[in-house]
Write an enzyme that holds these catalytic residues in place. Structure first.
Site, PDB file in Angstrom:
ATOM      1  N   ARG A  82      56.543 -48.484  17.011  1.00  0.00           N
ATOM      2  CA  ARG A  82      55.575 -47.726  17.907  1.00  0.00           C
ATOM      3  C   ARG A  82      54.204 -48.671  17.836  1.00  0.00           C
ATOM      4  NH1 ARG A  82      55.483 -41.488  16.800  1.00  0.00           N
ATOM      5  NH2 ARG A  82      53.633 -41.773  18.278  1.00  0.00           N
ATOM      6  N   ARG A  99      50.338 -30.735  12.254  1.00  0.00           N
ATOM      7  CA  ARG A  99      51.627 -31.292  11.534  1.00  0.00           C
ATOM      8  C   ARG A  99      52.585 -30.084  11.260  1.00  0.00           C
ATOM      9  NH1 ARG A  99      50.727 -36.282   9.086  1.00  0.00           N
ATOM     10  NH2 ARG A  99      52.941 -36.512   8.938  1.00  0.00           N
ATOM     11  N   PRO A 147      55.823 -44.234   6.194  1.00  0.00           N
ATOM     12  CA  PRO A 147      55.888 -44.512   4.890  1.00  0.00           C
ATOM     13  C   PRO A 147      54.986 -44.145   3.889  1.00  0.00           C
ATOM     14  CG  PRO A 147      55.963 -46.627   6.275  1.00  0.00           C
ATOM     15  CD  PRO A 147      55.665 -45.250   7.190  1.00  0.00           C
ATOM     16  N   GLU A 148      55.307 -43.126   2.851  1.00  0.00           N
ATOM     17  CA  GLU A 148      54.028 -42.505   1.884  1.00  0.00           C
ATOM     18  C   GLU A 148      54.284 -43.393   0.697  1.00  0.00           C
ATOM     19  OE1 GLU A 148      54.726 -38.204   1.922  1.00  0.00           O
ATOM     20  OE2 GLU A 148      55.362 -38.213   3.915  1.00  0.00           O
ATOM     21  N   LYS A 192      48.220 -46.019   0.932  1.00  0.00           N
ATOM     22  CA  LYS A 192      49.424 -46.406   1.495  1.00  0.00           C
ATOM     23  C   LYS A 192      49.167 -47.850   2.028  1.00  0.00           C
ATOM     24  CE  LYS A 192      50.175 -41.981   3.146  1.00  0.00           C
ATOM     25  NZ  LYS A 192      50.201 -41.115   4.417  1.00  0.00           N
TER      26      LYS A 192
END
Ligand SMILES: [Zn+2]
Length: 298
Positions: free
Chosen positions: A135, A287, A2-3, A67
């Site tokens: 996770r 990334r 989530p950003e 965040k």
């Protein structure tokens, strides 16, 4: 992960559903999620401490910084939740059947991505606030409010890109004396808050800037385009309730609508919406970056 748009969507949903509610109890099968209070004497006892401290605290305000989701509580406490990779907060009702928490079958809460419940807060209106986290990287901390606001980790967070006070002049300042690949710079939370892989890739496509371009070489005109692009993609992300092609879901369990707006992120080998060239994926800084090799040249 989530950003900013997903976290803001969660905060907006929580404000509708749990503001002014009081915590009655908390359950967990993964107590390590709670990082604070943390007693040297061990895990189980730390969780018991957390449980006793959160009980009877009322949720007075729910807000976002970078965040982080922050619940300001009665008695000057603040509960901080960072959803990390796969975590997302849900509100609703679950029943424990054969040892497993289950939502009603026809409810969006029974979406497969919503089934990894590892911590559940019970509220005074019989609703539950749950963290689904496949996770198990999410973190939860209970702070005294003033200690949180004055903490080192909080102070070093960069400016909020959607803050009205974050003008183009301030944005330019952020890049002064900085070197490095622009995508990595805008994803650094100490430089700008809340931007991750998805919205960094999308903003750079909008601004027609190659993700590996050195920020020191960005011209004023490119900086302006980047500033506008960041605001545009983040604002659209919030408006559409974030993206849900992976784990993220809104607090009611439904999907956000940003997925159809993606121009480059995870669209490798598909055509650029602007020029038809195939979108490329490259890796740097551990990334993936997605870009159009025609529209975004080095
Ligand atoms: Zn293109």
């Amino acid at each position: 992960m989530p950003e900013l748009p997903e976290v803001q969507t969660t905060v907006n949903g929580l404000n509708k559903k749990v503001l002014l509610r009081t915590f009655v109890d908390v359950w967990s099968d993964w107590e390590k999620t709670v990082k604070k209070p943390r007693l040297p004497s061990g895990q189980a006892k730390s969780f018991l401490q957390f449980k006793s401290e959160i009980k009877n605290k009322k949720i007075i305000k729910i807000w976002r910084r970078a965040k982080n989701i922050i619940f300001d509580l009665s008695e000057n406490y603040s509960l901080l939740i960072h959803q990390k990779m796969t975590g997302h907060l849900l509100v609703g009702k679950w029943e424990k059947i054969n040892g497993v928490w289950q939502a009603a079958k026809n409810s969006p809460l029974s979406d497969p991505y919503n089934r990894f419940l590892h911590i559940i807060f019970f509220l005074d209106d019989k609703n539950m606030l749950a963290l689904s986290d496949a996770r198990k990287f999410a973190k939860i901390e209970l702070w005294k409010t003033d200690e949180l606001l004055n903490s080192e980790e909080f102070k070093k967070i960069g400016p909020e890109p959607l803050d009205k006070k974050f003008t183009f002049e301030k944005f330019k300042k952020v890049f002064e004396n900085k070197k490095g690949k622009v995508k990595q710079i805008i994803m650094n939370p100490e430089i700008i808050a809340g931007i991750g892989n998805i919205y960094a890739s999308e903003a750079l496509w909008q601004a027609k800037i190659h993700p590996e371009k050195n920020v020191a070489n960005l011209k004023e005109k490119e900086l302006k385009l980047l500033y506008q692009a960041i605001q545009k993609v983040l604002t659209l992300g919030v408006k559409l309730g974030g993206e849900s092609f992976s784990d993220y879901r809104k607090p009611d369990g439904t999907k956000g609508d940003f997925d159809s707006e993606r121009k480059v992120y995870k669209r490798q080998n598909q055509k650029c919406h602007r020029c038809g060239t195939k979108i490329k994926r490259i890796k740097f800084g551990a990334r993936s970056a997605f870009f159009c090799p025609n529209c975004q040249q080095l």
